[in-house]
Scaffold this motif. Structure first.
Motif, mmCIF file in Angstrom:
data_model
loop_
_atom_site.group_PDB
_atom_site.id
_atom_site.type_symbol
_atom_site.label_atom_id
_atom_site.label_comp_id
_atom_site.label_asym_id
_atom_site.label_seq_id
_atom_site.Cartn_x
_atom_site.Cartn_y
_atom_site.Cartn_z
ATOM 1 N N TRP A 260 50.584 30.291 12.375
ATOM 2 C CA TRP A 260 51.130 28.941 12.475
ATOM 3 C C TRP A 260 52.490 28.816 11.821
ATOM 4 O O TRP A 260 53.251 27.905 12.095
ATOM 5 N N LYS A 261 52.817 29.758 10.905
ATOM 6 C CA LYS A 261 54.151 29.735 10.292
ATOM 7 C C LYS A 261 55.220 29.940 11.353
ATOM 8 O O LYS A 261 56.279 29.300 11.334
ATOM 9 N N GLY A 262 54.916 30.795 12.314
ATOM 10 C CA GLY A 262 55.877 31.037 13.390
ATOM 11 C C GLY A 262 56.057 29.856 14.316
ATOM 12 O O GLY A 262 57.013 29.790 15.089
ATOM 13 N N LYS A 263 55.136 28.903 14.259
ATOM 14 C CA LYS A 263 55.233 27.710 15.097
ATOM 15 C C LYS A 263 55.932 26.572 14.375
ATOM 16 O O LYS A 263 55.964 25.437 14.865
ATOM 17 N N GLY A 264 56.418 26.836 13.153
ATOM 18 C CA GLY A 264 57.193 25.838 12.436
ATOM 19 C C GLY A 264 56.453 25.111 11.342
ATOM 20 O O GLY A 264 57.047 24.305 10.624
ATOM 21 N N TYR A 265 55.152 25.354 11.195
ATOM 22 C CA TYR A 265 54.371 24.686 10.160
ATOM 23 C C TYR A 265 54.396 25.517 8.878
ATOM 24 O O TYR A 265 54.344 26.740 8.918
ATOM 25 N N ASN A 266 54.475 24.842 7.741
ATOM 26 C CA ASN A 266 54.533 25.542 6.462
ATOM 27 C C ASN A 266 53.164 25.862 5.881
ATOM 28 O O ASN A 266 53.043 26.742 5.046
ATOM 29 N N ASN A 267 52.146 25.105 6.308
ATOM 30 C CA ASN A 267 50.793 25.346 5.807
ATOM 31 C C ASN A 267 49.796 24.703 6.754
ATOM 32 O O ASN A 267 50.165 24.004 7.701
ATOM 33 N N TRP A 268 48.520 24.939 6.488
ATOM 34 C CA TRP A 268 47.472 24.443 7.375
ATOM 35 C C TRP A 268 47.438 22.916 7.423
ATOM 36 O O TRP A 268 47.080 22.326 8.442
ATOM 37 N N TRP A 269 47.820 22.269 6.336
ATOM 38 C CA TRP A 269 47.798 20.804 6.292
ATOM 39 C C TRP A 269 48.826 20.208 7.254
ATOM 40 O O TRP A 269 48.553 19.232 7.945
ATOM 41 N N GLU A 270 50.000 20.832 7.277
ATOM 42 C CA GLU A 270 51.020 20.380 8.236
ATOM 43 C C GLU A 270 50.570 20.636 9.663
ATOM 44 O O GLU A 270 50.753 19.807 10.551
ATOM 45 N N TRP A 271 49.974 21.790 9.901
ATOM 46 C CA TRP A 271 49.498 22.107 11.252
ATOM 47 C C TRP A 271 48.434 21.115 11.704
ATOM 48 O O TRP A 271 48.411 20.667 12.845
ATOM 49 N N LEU A 272 47.553 20.713 10.768
ATOM 50 C CA LEU A 272 46.476 19.805 11.117
ATOM 51 C C LEU A 272 46.980 18.376 11.340
ATOM 52 O O LEU A 272 46.595 17.708 12.301
ATOM 53 N N ASN A 273 47.861 17.882 10.483
ATOM 54 C CA ASN A 273 48.282 16.486 10.523
ATOM 55 C C ASN A 273 49.593 16.263 11.270
ATOM 56 O O ASN A 273 49.915 15.116 11.583
ATOM 57 N N GLY A 274 50.308 17.352 11.519
ATOM 58 C CA GLY A 274 51.576 17.207 12.211
ATOM 59 C C GLY A 274 52.697 16.795 11.271
ATOM 60 O O GLY A 274 52.489 16.441 10.112
ATOM 61 N N THR A 275 53.907 16.845 11.794
ATOM 62 C CA THR A 275 55.091 16.403 11.065
ATOM 63 C C THR A 275 55.842 15.411 11.952
ATOM 64 O O THR A 275 55.393 15.059 13.047
ATOM 65 N N SER A 276 57.005 14.988 11.484
ATOM 66 C CA SER A 276 57.794 14.059 12.298
ATOM 67 C C SER A 276 58.273 14.709 13.590
ATOM 68 O O SER A 276 58.583 14.016 14.564
ATOM 69 N N GLU A 277 58.285 16.040 13.599
ATOM 70 C CA GLU A 277 58.787 16.744 14.779
ATOM 71 C C GLU A 277 57.714 17.553 15.492
ATOM 72 O O GLU A 277 57.863 17.866 16.687
ATOM 73 N N LEU A 278 56.628 17.908 14.798
ATOM 74 C CA LEU A 278 55.612 18.782 15.379
ATOM 75 C C LEU A 278 54.283 18.045 15.520
ATOM 76 O O LEU A 278 53.963 17.151 14.736
ATOM 77 N N ALA A 279 53.496 18.451 16.500
ATOM 78 C CA ALA A 279 52.261 17.751 16.846
ATOM 79 C C ALA A 279 51.138 18.059 15.856
ATOM 80 O O ALA A 279 51.121 19.103 15.211
#
Length: 702
Positions: A260-279
């Motif tokens: 998931w780091k390669g997809k732009g997320y810094n950790n599992w929490w960001e991957w799960l909840n998303g960011t302003s730019e990522l789903a």
């Protein structure tokens, strides 16, 4: 007038006759010797309790435990020359601290302090370990040795280290057979409170390192309520759908596992909840939840949540939600792709049976319908709610369906009342399959509503598992689990762990170790005998430095009066400081005879704020070391380490009783038979006499 000589009384006459008989009898040396033997054994039989402090089995009823080593030789063999069978390498019992029940500095113990201006050592008359110490010769006495660390506000936080030790000379040329040590610790002091979040996350890593074979097995959580009897305030949700993003390859390289780091997320929490730019990815997960954790919410509640796009407008009127959480919801609890899915509700499992007969206060054995699943050392709950009590299993008898307890019952319990294992199990996955050379990640969400909640958790599985906290709070900063093999997170791997809502920590925690070594060594280099991995008080772990850290007041088991003890329980002989392997024992005593030190190291970790007054007091009681010898007494010991001389003395009593009983019975039986033969005569007389002749011709027993 002739005086008539007065006739002596009958008693006096008989005494004179007996005295004359004894004069004649004692002229015969063989008769006198036989009488002396009879009198000697009679004295031993009657006075055995005065001749030995032990009971008829050779045990010491005052202290219990080993008297000496198993099959110990007689002690006098140490003094015989070797050509007569002597052995100068035998050792005897050796007590290092003789008055351990009332430890006092300057009497048998010494001290050394790193910062004496911050520490005070004194004898406390009011506080002492309240229970008997089994297995060691410690006289119970009130009081303990108090080690107090105190720092005023505005003073620099330095911490301190205190050594309490006893120097002793080991006088024997041979090793002891067993080393047994003991210490009890009670810790109190000023405190600081920390409240943990209602929701806590953990990640379970399941590994299959076999490159050729797949592995499968169940994954369960075993839970124990640390502040109550039942698991009532802990709710669990788990998912395995992170594996695609965490990586499935069994490799320590970040390129393989940090997908998931390669997809732009810094950790599992960001991957799960998303960011302003990522789903976000809540909708990719399928959840297993614990029974009793679901509530019903209407569609408007769900569709107004931050992740309402997961559900859409599909005409559903209500949703089953995990603990009011609108990210984990399902309209029908079926695995049908209406993401996210709650695919299974798992019940809490308790080992349970019922009493088959009434049990009373003071009983140590209870009889139940089935003992399946119960094991020695398990805590069990006996009785109906409101009238239950906790007991610890000492023995399980499958033939009788009975359970023997470590301590007697304190209440009466009727037939049919429940007997329940205190620990409960939640089977998250019944059959998790791992291909060869692969790993699986399980994200676990724990919810605890009650601020006083505290639970102990352990992963139960045949598969290789490690637990990592999903996030960690350091001050005001929350850190999320980035990657398990990063050195910053390497120390987080757990097998069992505790979760709390609110904890009161000591302002100044302490580290403790017990050591033994040659007097010529610095204390820091002496061998640690407590704690050792695998020999730990319940609820504690060994630090990298080989110590236990005590960061909470009164943190010992409540059953032990909150004392931390170096035994498996207060009523057992088994010590956590016990070594019987000859190689281990020899490592502790390289020089024989030699000078040695037995001590305890207490480190006060004062790294907190200097803006408040702080203090921590460590109470030390029954600090003792016993070296069990390889020789003992006049006759040695048997296979259980029991005194053979005591067994002989008490055995003499039994032999004498049997001899007297046989003599009395012989006279009585002979008298009855003779009277019957003379009274009836005829055939009866003939039959009895011939029977007597038959017995006379039989050879006597050797």
């Amino acid at each position: 007038m002739t005086q008539v000589k007065k006739k002596p009384s009958k008693l006096k006459y008989n005494i004179i006759r007996f005295a004359n008989f004894m004069k004649i009898f004692l002229r015969n040396k063989r008769a006198a010797f036989g009488l002396a033997i009879i009198l000697f054994f009679t004295f031993i039989a009657i006075c055995a309790p005065l001749l030995t402090p032990f009971d008829s089995l050779g045990n010491d009823p005052r202290f219990e435990g080993y008297i000496a080593a198993k099959y110990a030789a007689p002690a006098w063999l140490r003094g015989l020359p070797t050509w007569l069978g002597g052995n100068p390498y035998l050792s005897e019992n050796f007590e290092v601290v003789k008055d351990a029940g009332a430890p006092v500095i300057g009497k048998e113990l010494n001290m050394s302090e790193l910062n004496p201006e911050l520490t005070e050592i004194y004898f406390s008359n009011d506080i002492g370990y309240p229970f008997k110490v089994y297995g060691l010769r410690i006289e119970p006495k009130q009081g303990s040795l108090a080690v107090k660390y105190e720092r005023d506000a505005g003073t620099k936080a330095n911490g301190s280290k205190v050594y309490i030790y006893s120097n002793f000379h080991y006088p024997f040329m041979g090793n002891p057979s067993i080393i047994i040590g003991n210490v009890e610790l009670l810790v109190n002091g000023s405190k600081k409170s920390e409240t943990f979040p209602e929701v806590q996350w953990f990640i379970i890593l399941v590994n299959n390192g076999d490159r050729n074979k797949p592995k499968n097995g169940s994954i369960s959580l075993v839970v124990d309520n640390l502040k109550g009897l039942y698991v009532e305030d802990l709710y669990v949700a788990a998912t395995v759908n992170l594996t695609e993003y965490f990586g499935t390859t069994f490799s320590t390289s970040k390129s393989a596992a940090w997908n998931w780091k390669g997809k732009g997320y810094n950790n599992w929490w960001e991957w799960l909840n998303g960011t302003s730019e990522l789903a976000y990815h809540w909708d990719d997960l399928q959840w297993v939840v614990s029974g009793g954790s679901l509530t019903i919410k209407n569609s408007s509640d769900v569709l107004s949540s931050p992740y309402s796009s997961m559900y859409g407008e599909n005409g559903v009127s209500s949703y089953y939600c995990f603990m009011n959480n609108t990210e984990i919801c399902d309209p029908d609890l079926n695995y049908n792709g209406n993401k996210p899915d709650i695919i299974s509700i798992k019940p809490w499992i308790q080992i349970k049976t019922n009493l088959t007969i009434e049990s009373f206060s003071g009983n140590r054995t209870i009889f139940v319908e089935s003992v399946e699943g119960f094991q020695k050392g398990d805590e069990i709950i006996i009785g109906i709610r409101g009238y239950e009590e906790i007991a610890v299993i000492d023995k399980v008898n499958t033939n009788e369906n009975s359970i023997t307890l470590l301590a007697p019952l304190v209440s009466d319990h009727g037939e049919g009342e429940p007997v329940i294992g205190k620990k409960q199990k939640l089977v998250l996955y019944d059959n998790l399959v791992l291909p060869p050379n692969s790993r699986q990640w399980i994200l676990v969400k724990l919810v605890m509503k009650d601020i006083e909640s505290a639970y102990s958790l352990k992963v139960d599985s045949v598969l290789s598992t490690t637990v990592f906290p999903g996030l960690k709070t350091e001050g005001t900063q929350v850190k999320y689990f980035p990657y398990p093999f990063d050195s910053r997170w390497a120390d987080w791997g757990l097998l069992a762990w505790n979760v709390y809502r609110k904890v009161e920590y000591l302002d100044v925690p302490v580290e403790v170790r017990v050591f033994l070594g040659e007097a010529k060594q610095p204390f820091e280099n002496m061998s640690t005998v407590f704690p050792i991995e695998g020999r730990l008080p319940v609820g504690f772990v060994v630090t990298k430095e080989g110590k236990i850290i005590i960061d909470k007041a009164f943190s010992g088991d409540a059953a032990n009066g909150n004392w931390i003890i170096s035994r498996t329980s207060k009523s057992t002989l088994t010590s956590l400081i016990q070594f019987s392997d000859p190689r281990e024992v020899n490592n502790f005593f390289p020089s024989k005879p030699g000078d040695y030190v037995w001590g305890i190291e207490i480190t006060f970790l004062d790294v907190g704020s200097s803006e408040k007054n702080v203090e921590t007091v460590v109470y030390v009681d029954d600090f003792h070391l016993r070296l069990v010898g390889t020789s003992y007494g006049l006759l040695g010991t048997d296979q259980y380490g029991r005194d053979l001389l005591s067994q002989l003395l008490y055995g003499t009593r039994i032999s004498l009783y049997i001899g007297l009983l046989v003599s009395i019975l012989s006279v009585v039986i002979g008298l009855v038979v003779g009277l019957a033969a003379g009274y009836f005569g005829g055939l009866i007389d003939e039959f009895l006499m011939r029977t007597n002749d038959l017995l006379l011709v039989l050879p006597g027993l050797p």
